[in-house]
Design a protein around this motif. Sequence first.
Motif, mmCIF file in Angstrom:
data_model
loop_
_atom_site.group_PDB
_atom_site.id
_atom_site.type_symbol
_atom_site.label_atom_id
_atom_site.label_comp_id
_atom_site.label_asym_id
_atom_site.label_seq_id
_atom_site.Cartn_x
_atom_site.Cartn_y
_atom_site.Cartn_z
ATOM 1 N N SER A 1 11.687 36.426 19.043
ATOM 2 C CA SER A 1 10.427 36.175 19.745
ATOM 3 C C SER A 1 9.333 37.156 19.324
ATOM 4 O O SER A 1 8.142 36.843 19.395
ATOM 5 C CB SER A 1 10.639 36.260 21.264
ATOM 6 O OG SER A 1 10.943 37.585 21.659
ATOM 7 N N ARG A 2 9.734 38.363 18.873
ATOM 8 C CA ARG A 2 8.764 39.372 18.422
ATOM 9 C C ARG A 2 8.474 39.264 16.923
ATOM 10 O O ARG A 2 7.726 40.073 16.378
ATOM 11 C CB ARG A 2 9.276 40.777 18.733
ATOM 12 C CG ARG A 2 9.412 41.084 20.215
ATOM 13 C CD ARG A 2 9.579 42.588 20.450
ATOM 14 N NE ARG A 2 10.819 43.101 19.880
ATOM 15 C CZ ARG A 2 11.913 43.382 20.585
ATOM 16 N NH1 ARG A 2 11.913 43.184 21.906
ATOM 17 N NH2 ARG A 2 12.992 43.869 19.999
ATOM 18 N N GLY A 3 9.091 38.280 16.259
ATOM 19 C CA GLY A 3 8.874 38.106 14.839
ATOM 20 C C GLY A 3 9.622 39.087 13.974
ATOM 21 O O GLY A 3 9.275 39.291 12.807
ATOM 22 N N GLU A 4 10.677 39.698 14.526
ATOM 23 C CA GLU A 4 11.466 40.685 13.791
ATOM 24 C C GLU A 4 12.663 40.011 13.113
ATOM 25 O O GLU A 4 12.983 38.850 13.386
ATOM 26 C CB GLU A 4 11.943 41.786 14.748
ATOM 27 C CG GLU A 4 10.812 42.558 15.400
ATOM 28 C CD GLU A 4 11.292 43.515 16.481
ATOM 29 O OE1 GLU A 4 10.439 44.189 17.093
ATOM 30 O OE2 GLU A 4 12.520 43.577 16.718
ATOM 31 N N ASN A 5 13.335 40.766 12.243
ATOM 32 C CA ASN A 5 14.528 40.256 11.558
ATOM 33 C C ASN A 5 15.723 40.308 12.503
ATOM 34 O O ASN A 5 16.349 41.343 12.677
ATOM 35 C CB ASN A 5 14.807 41.072 10.295
ATOM 36 C CG ASN A 5 13.788 40.823 9.215
ATOM 37 O OD1 ASN A 5 13.137 39.782 9.179
ATOM 38 N ND2 ASN A 5 13.632 41.777 8.320
ATOM 39 N N GLN B 1 16.372 33.916 8.914
ATOM 40 C CA GLN B 1 15.452 34.728 9.709
ATOM 41 C C GLN B 1 14.051 34.797 9.073
ATOM 42 O O GLN B 1 13.058 34.970 9.785
ATOM 43 C CB GLN B 1 16.012 36.123 9.959
ATOM 44 C CG GLN B 1 16.216 37.000 8.763
ATOM 45 C CD GLN B 1 16.851 38.336 9.160
ATOM 46 O OE1 GLN B 1 17.265 38.555 10.303
ATOM 47 N NE2 GLN B 1 16.925 39.252 8.215
ATOM 48 N N LYS B 2 13.968 34.627 7.780
ATOM 49 C CA LYS B 2 12.649 34.576 7.137
ATOM 50 C C LYS B 2 11.897 33.315 7.536
ATOM 51 O O LYS B 2 10.669 33.313 7.628
ATOM 52 C CB LYS B 2 12.796 34.640 5.613
ATOM 53 C CG LYS B 2 13.126 36.025 5.081
ATOM 54 C CD LYS B 2 13.279 36.011 3.568
ATOM 55 C CE LYS B 2 13.648 37.397 3.042
ATOM 56 N NZ LYS B 2 13.844 37.395 1.553
ATOM 57 N N SER B 3 12.632 32.239 7.763
ATOM 58 C CA SER B 3 11.997 30.963 8.124
ATOM 59 C C SER B 3 11.875 30.777 9.633
ATOM 60 O O SER B 3 11.326 29.769 10.089
ATOM 61 C CB SER B 3 12.792 29.801 7.535
ATOM 62 O OG SER B 3 14.091 29.740 8.101
ATOM 63 N N GLY B 4 12.408 31.739 10.413
ATOM 64 C CA GLY B 4 12.333 31.628 11.873
ATOM 65 C C GLY B 4 13.282 30.604 12.451
ATOM 66 O O GLY B 4 13.033 30.050 13.528
ATOM 67 N N ALA B 5 14.390 30.337 11.761
ATOM 68 C CA ALA B 5 15.377 29.368 12.239
ATOM 69 C C ALA B 5 16.031 29.862 13.531
ATOM 70 O O ALA B 5 15.878 31.010 13.932
ATOM 71 C CB ALA B 5 16.435 29.136 11.171
#
Length: 380
Positions: free
Chosen positions: A99-103, A211-215
């Motif tokens: 949710s915070r855009g982290e890995n 995680q790069k694609s936000g899956a």
Amino acid sequence: MKTSKMCAIFSNQHEYSRLKPLTDERALSTLYFAGKYRLMDFALSSIVNADINHVYTLISQEKVRSYLDHLGGGKEWGLDTIGSYEYLDFYQNLMRRRSRGENYFDDVIFFLKTCKMPYTVFIGNKMAANFDLKAILHFHQSNDNRITPVFKRVEKDNLAPDDHTFVLSDNNVVTEQREAIELTSEGSFNLSANVYVMNTDWLIHELEKAQKSGASYDVSERLAALAVKEKANAYEYTGYLRNIHDIPSYYQANLDMLEKDKRDSLLYGNQKIITRIRNEVGTYYDKESDVKNTLISTGCTVKGEIKNSIVSRRVNFAKDSVAKNAVIMANCKIKSGADVEYAILDKNVVIEKGVTVKGKPDSPVVIKKGSVISKDFVLD
């Protein structure tokens, strides 16, 4: 020292509202099973029997106490030995990081890189089954797969709505996956056992891409999709399996252990099921007790009648008490003249003198942990 080519990710993700009140204070994986076991014992035993001692565990932080209470230091499963590596993480951490855009998969990836094992097994927490992970690894290597999913052919009543099912070709190649809730026809289906064996380097690459694609942070969901993408050869599990997702499935899975063939398949095959050791006295049977077709754990006192039931440790059955078709957890007291039938009693329940607690074969009554029942409780 035994060595393995695999490390393990043990996922305790699944929780179901239809198992309440049994899971109000405990994780699904720590539910009692067949008297002395917990559901998590089956996944952990499959891991240990494959000589794996590097385990990454994902669990809900709200239910972590019940998990750690049973696991302890991991001695029984060999997770406290020199050279073992045990890592505990929470699904909530993955959710927050995403949710915070982290890995959000970085800790999993770090674990996989640290272990330096060529293969990784992912295994879930809700199947009462005994998987031979060495045999699955051999199948994985023989088919030159990147990922090998495990499936079991089951009837629809052995499916939970969020389960994944596979559509397979004639040679068991995964061509499609569907959620069970989408299935409209009757019959049998290829249930994903939520067990996957993978090449570790490939898994690391796929988690980095995800995680790069936000899956989704749901690892199980990701692996089911990848099995389709890779057109993986699936391994068919043919032993006993019961999918625990609601009260009837939990109740029936326990009573299944009263049938010798099912009990032997799950508990007494070539793969030993390991549980937490409790040093206590044996069960006392009074000369007037009447016990038939029942599994009873240690530390109990039996002076009444018990039939077709599963009984955990330190349960007291007073004179003239009756228990039939019941699942009774630890430290319960069934007092004189009490009658318990088609019921699940959670820990520390007391059934007072002369009280009747009675459910139905397809709808057992559930008595919440620590309850004292002083009035009849009978389902219409």
